[in-house]
Design a protein around this motif. Structure first.
Motif, PDB file in Angstrom:
ATOM      1  N   LYS A   1      32.181  33.499  39.883  1.00 48.58           N
ATOM      2  CA  LYS A   1      32.732  33.392  41.116  1.00 48.58           C
ATOM      3  C   LYS A   1      32.510  34.680  42.147  1.00 48.58           C
ATOM      4  O   LYS A   1      32.259  34.548  43.314  1.00 48.58           O
ATOM      5  CB  LYS A   1      34.319  33.216  41.031  1.00 48.58           C
ATOM      6  N   ASP A   2      32.756  35.666  41.485  1.00 46.61           N
ATOM      7  CA  ASP A   2      32.320  36.930  42.023  1.00 46.61           C
ATOM      8  C   ASP A   2      30.995  37.291  42.725  1.00 46.61           C
ATOM      9  O   ASP A   2      30.795  37.608  43.917  1.00 46.61           O
ATOM     10  CB  ASP A   2      32.768  38.323  41.355  1.00 46.61           C
ATOM     11  N   ALA A   3      30.013  36.802  41.734  1.00 47.76           N
ATOM     12  CA  ALA A   3      28.646  36.865  42.082  1.00 47.76           C
ATOM     13  C   ALA A   3      28.374  36.020  43.328  1.00 47.76           C
ATOM     14  O   ALA A   3      27.523  36.226  44.378  1.00 47.76           O
ATOM     15  CB  ALA A   3      27.824  36.538  41.090  1.00 47.76           C
ATOM     16  N   LEU A   4      28.912  34.681  43.261  1.00 51.02           N
ATOM     17  CA  LEU A   4      28.725  33.614  44.272  1.00 51.02           C
ATOM     18  C   LEU A   4      29.315  34.155  45.728  1.00 51.02           C
ATOM     19  O   LEU A   4      28.568  34.202  46.698  1.00 51.02           O
ATOM     20  CB  LEU A   4      29.285  32.451  43.873  1.00 51.02           C
ATOM     21  N   VAL A   5      30.608  34.728  45.549  1.00 46.43           N
ATOM     22  CA  VAL A   5      31.048  35.314  47.007  1.00 46.43           C
ATOM     23  C   VAL A   5      30.151  36.294  47.353  1.00 46.43           C
ATOM     24  O   VAL A   5      29.892  36.479  48.629  1.00 46.43           O
ATOM     25  CB  VAL A   5      32.468  35.661  46.627  1.00 46.43           C
TER      26      VAL A   5
END
Length: 832
Positions: free
Chosen positions: A241-245
């Protein structure tokens, strides 16, 4: 137990620095373990064996590309104008980059999807136009053939009338054969055209049913990039999720805002914030007022902070190997702080009273640990047992919450009976104010630490009746909103209005419809492997049935298994994921299986999963409540050696529990006083709150009952009339219970203003529940009911009295074994 704690307290006092060093070392070890082994917390809640989980597991085998979790990135132009081509290209590029993130299966370009849909619509329209043109041409050709047939028939009639039929017959037959051949060819063309008609009609029907599923808003100012993860919704890691954001945040599109749905952006709540600090400050003020010194006030705070540090860090250290919901360590922090302060306060308060009565320092520490410490161990055990009992619900994440909470309680108890005596020794007489120390040095106070000053008169019976009636009526009125309790999990609408989750939710609702925030996944199982034409017909048939249901906005097939026997549909509800209509829709769809008696269907998706979790928790709550109520009766019978006292104490707990739920529903579901409690969007109550509240509030209620009721029993056992003993017991315990309750309300209340929508209602429920139980049930209702019962309150069948062990919670026998020696009195003169 009292004798053991007495010796433990004296031993800890003699080795005070060693005990302090050991606990600091344990805190350091917990911190190192967290740094080395701590993993990530989960924001998703799952329960194995629910209908949603079963459908998801089946999809992973049959249709893995449709089983992954999803999330939405919502783009919107800042000025509300349609996207420019440059902006469209930039968003498409970001979607392509997002598809490369580890753990992401695909990120769908909304503009390409809409273009593809427009192309399909155009193709269908062209196909339908061609079909209509072909039909018209066929009709014209058929008319020509009919006209030719009429002419031929007329010629045949003329030839027959002229007697020349035999001569003209070969030519007429040739013309008839030509007409018949043309008609046969025409019918073949018509049949071929009509074969395409059902597919065109079915395709048009499917497209019509899916018209409300849009990736770009009608005004062209908003677009959705749908992200499909490789793992299921419950298993998507925070790193993914963090990488996507980061992909979208690192390359912002000029003139466009990007917001993330809760499936992507719901982060881990902060464990300690400004609200919690304010709660601690209030607790510190209460401690200063009650204990009179900064040293005395600081001691319970220090022990509590060390305890929660060990508990929280220790729990987080296991997050790398155990799937842990983000609220779990926060719950441990709440409990550890509240009970850690209170348990130390009970021992410190007893120690101070003994010092003022002339006890020596180590003598007082040992007796305080053996008496109040014994009560602390017993009270902590009730909370610990109630929390561990959460494991009987069969719900893994709830059992883990209970286990972590119980561990924090156990740590708080151990620190209270070991570290508190050590710190009391290091503090020495400074635990008293200068005035109090001066009074002790002059032996001005020689009263027993448990004596109640002044004469005692019982309350009047009229006052007792009125108090009982008003208390019960007030609690019942407060509990009325609990009848309307609806449970669920927080969605984007319940987040803070300045959060990206709320902005994404509101944009989707405004531009695409509320249902876009909670789409359902419906999976149909076929008995056989259909052909391509049959598959389209089946899809249209099933989609049509789904589309006809109340509460459905749109339906679209999104994939099928290789053999075509499993078909997945996206169903968009008319309302949001936590609405009653969506909940009813999920149950309606499941009850319809098998469709038309031949298609087994299942429902999955985030909204469906949340509904399943709420249903499972609701089913488990009565069982757990029954276990806790039964446990309450057994424990209180053991402690108070009475039948009446446990019954009214347990009923009082039930009243305070439902009163707390009523307050939660009124504020967080109905929206009363929403401005005061920062409830920006009222909605369903956190689905595991009613269950977790049972365990925690039960334990705390038993704490207060113990410190109020044991004083009544002690006074009664020492010969006071039953109704006088009630007043003496309340007077003896009300100061410490009041302080303890205010401290707990302050600590729990600090979490009411947490930034997390999951934490706020938990903090309020615990704070309000403690407030009702301590000040209404234990201070008013129980004394009134005890007065009305008189001597019968302490009745116990003789056979039961013989088999029950003697639980000396207050340590009275310990005081008899270690009587106080007044060192201020002069020693008697020796005989000559």
């Amino acid at each position: 137990m009292a004798e053991f704690l007495y010796r433990l307290g004296r031993g800890a006092a003699r080795r005070a620095r060693t005990v302090l060093g050991v606990w600091i070392a344990v805190l350091a070890i917990a911190g190192i373990a967290f740094a080395l082994f701590g993993g990530t917390l989960s924001t998703a809640i799952s329960i194995p064996g629910t209908p949603t989980t079963q459908v998801t597991d089946r999809l992973q085998q049959e249709l893995p590309e449709a089983s992954g979790g999803t999330g939405s990135v919502v783009f919107q132009t800042e000025d509300g104008s349609p996207f420019t081509q440059e902006q469209k290209d930039a968003i498409a590029a970001l979607a392509a980059d997002a598809s490369e993130v580890d753990g992401v299966e695909n990120a769908v370009d909304p503009f390409a999807t809409e273009a593809q849909r427009d192309a399909q619509r155009t193709q269908l329209e062209e196909g339908q136009a061609q079909l209509d043109d072909g039909r018209a041409q066929l009709e014209a050709a058929r008319a020509e053939l009919d006209a030719g047939q009429q002419q031929l028939d007329a010629a045949r009639a003329q030839a027959e009338a002229a007697g020349a039929l035999e001569t003209a017959q070969p030519q007429l037959d040739a013309q008839q054969a030509q007409i018949d051949a043309g008609r046969a060819e025409l019918e073949a063309q018509a049949a071929a055209a009509e074969e395409q008609a059902p597919q065109l009609e079915q395709g048009a029907a499917l497209l019509n049913m899916a018209q409300n599923i849009r990736m770009v808003s009608e005004d062209g100012s908003a677009a959705i990039v749908t992200v499909v993860f490789e793992d299921t919704q419950m298993e998507v890691t925070q790193e993914t999720k963090d990488a996507l954001v980061a992909v979208f945040d690192d390359a912002p599109v000029e003139g466009v805002t990007a917001d993330f749905s809760t499936d992507i952006a719901q982060g881990i709540p902060t464990i300690f914030g400004i609200g919690e600090v304010i709660g601690l400050v209030v607790a510190a003020v209460v401690l200063v007022v009650m204990l009179g010194t900064l040293v005395g006030a600081g001691l319970p705070l220090i022990t509590a902070l060390i305890g929660v540090g060990i508990g929280a860090l220790g729990a987080l250290a296991f997050s790398g190997v155990v799937e842990m919901v983000s609220v779990t360590p926060v719950l441990g922090l709440m409990l550890g702080l509240a009970v850690g302060i209170d348990y130390a306060l009970f021992i410190v308060n007893r120690h101070r009273r003994q010092l003022k009565a002339g006890y020596d320092l180590e003598e007082s520490i040992g007796l305080a640990n053996g008496t109040s410490g014994n009560a602390v161990v017993f009270a902590g055990s009730t909370v610990l047992i109630a929390l561990l009992a959460l494991n009987i619900t069969g719900i893994p994440f709830l059992g883990l919450m209970g286990t972590v909470g119980a561990a924090c309680i156990a740590i708080a108890v151990m620190i209270a009976v070991t570290l508190t005596p050590a710190l009391l020794k290091l503090t020495g007489m400074r635990i008293l104010s200068k005035k109090e120390r001066a009074a002790v040095s002059h032996a001005e106070e020689a009263a027993s630490p448990t004596a109640v000053p002044g004469s005692t008169k019982p309350m009047s019976t009229v006052s007792a009746v009125l108090t009982a009636l008003v208390s019960i009526a007030a609690l019942l009125v407060i509990a009325i909103p609990a009848l309307d309790l609806r449970t669920g999990l927080p969605d984007g609408s319940s987040e803070a209005h300045d959060s990206t989750q709320y902005r994404a939710y509101s944009t989707l609702s405004e531009k695409f419809g509320e249902g876009q925030n909670g789409t359902l996944l419906v999976v149909a199982e076929l008995d056989s492997e259909p052909t391509e034409a049959e598959a389209t017909a089946v899809q249209a048939e099933i989609a049509g049935i789904l589309f006809e249901q109340d509460g459905v906005s749109a339906v679209a097939p999104i994939g099928s298994s290789e053999d075509g026997s499993t078909i997945a549909f996206q169903v968009v509800p008319e309302e949001g994921p936590t609405s009653e209509s969506t909940e009813n829709l999920v149950h309606t769809l499941r009850d319809m299986s098998p469709l038309n008696g031949e298609y087994e269907i299942g429902v999955a998706g985030t909204a469906s999963g949340n509904i399943d979790i709420s249903d499972k928790l609701s089913d488990a709550l009565p069982i757990y409540l029954g276990v806790v109520v039964g446990l309450s009766l057994l424990i209180l019978i053991l402690v108070f050696r009475s039948i009446y006292v446990p019954v009214i104490a347990t009923l009082g707990f039930v009243l305070s529990y439902f009163g707390a739920l009523g307050g939660v529903v009124a504020i967080y579901q109905w929206g009363w006083l929403s401005g005061v409690f920062n409830v920006e969007t009222p909605g369903p109550i956190l689905n595991f709150l009613p269950t977790i509240l049972v365990g925690i509030l039960f334990g705390l209620a038993m704490d207060y009952m113990l410190f109020i009721g044991s004083g009544m029993r002690e006074a009664y056992a020492h010969g006071a009339p039953s109704r006088v003993a009630v007043v003496q017991g309340v007077r003896a315990g009300r100061a410490v219970v009041t302080a303890a309750a205010i401290i707990m309300v302050s600590v729990f209340g600090g979490f009411v203003f947490s930034h997390s929508a999951m934490i706020r209602p938990i903090g309020f429920a615990l704070a309000f529940g403690v407030l009702l139980d301590a000040f209404v049930v234990r201070m008013l209702l129980i004394p009134a009911l005890m007065h009305l019962a008189g001597d019968k309150a302490w009745w116990l069948p003789k056979w039961l009295d013989k088999i029950l062990p003697d639980v000396d919670v207050e340590g009275s026998s310990l005081e008899r074994r270690h009587p106080h020696v007044d060192h201020h009195e002069p020693e008697p003169a020796s005989r000559s």
